[in-house]
Design a protein around this motif. Structure first.
Motif, mmCIF file in Angstrom:
data_model
loop_
_atom_site.group_PDB
_atom_site.id
_atom_site.type_symbol
_atom_site.label_atom_id
_atom_site.label_comp_id
_atom_site.label_asym_id
_atom_site.label_seq_id
_atom_site.Cartn_x
_atom_site.Cartn_y
_atom_site.Cartn_z
ATOM 1 N N PRO A 267 0.909 -1.755 0.228
ATOM 2 C CA PRO A 267 -0.792 0.491 -0.074
ATOM 3 C C PRO A 267 0.952 1.365 0.181
ATOM 4 C CG PRO A 267 -0.158 -1.260 2.167
ATOM 5 C CD PRO A 267 0.706 -1.848 0.854
ATOM 6 N N ILE A 268 0.195 2.048 -0.205
ATOM 7 C CA ILE A 268 0.627 3.690 -0.440
ATOM 8 C C ILE A 268 0.547 4.689 0.243
ATOM 9 C CG2 ILE A 268 1.322 5.958 -1.730
ATOM 10 C CD1 ILE A 268 1.992 4.106 -4.384
ATOM 11 N N ALA A 269 0.687 4.973 1.520
ATOM 12 C CA ALA A 269 0.159 5.575 2.012
ATOM 13 C C ALA A 269 1.013 7.148 2.396
ATOM 14 C CB ALA A 269 0.701 5.564 4.488
ATOM 15 N N ALA A 270 -0.475 8.399 2.418
ATOM 16 C CA ALA A 270 -0.038 9.280 1.650
ATOM 17 C C ALA A 270 0.772 9.784 3.531
ATOM 18 C CB ALA A 270 -1.052 10.556 1.983
#
Length: 90
Positions: free
Chosen positions: A13-16
């Motif tokens: 996952p890409i987390a902001a």
């Protein structure tokens, strides 16, 4: 979770990133003097042991003073305190 050799990097996952502003804080930094010379030696295990011993003591002290944030990077420690003196903001 242990993925062994089956980790699919594209599925991570890409987390902001979120920035948080603390209006009244104290930062304390601790660094092991001369530690760069330790890393150039032949004894990686003993160097790691020295790093662990130095940061372990610092972590115990910061914990005793109820640091609100603590980060360890190599031989150094960075901590933040905020909130009311004598009580933790946690």
């Amino acid at each position: 979770m242990n993925k062994g050799h089956g980790l699919d990097v594209s599925a991570l996952p890409i987390a902001a990133r979120k920035w948080h502003k603390v209006t009244d804080a104290v930062a304390v930094v601790a660094d092991l003097k001369g530690s760069t010379k330790l890393g150039t030696g032949k004894w990686a295990a003993s160097t790691a042991s020295i790093y662990e011993a130095s940061t372990g003591g610092v972590v115990r002290i910061f914990d005793e003073f109820e640091a609100d944030f603590l980060a360890i990077q190599g031989d150094g420690a960075f901590t933040l305190f905020w909130g009311t003196v004598g009580t933790s903001a946690r």
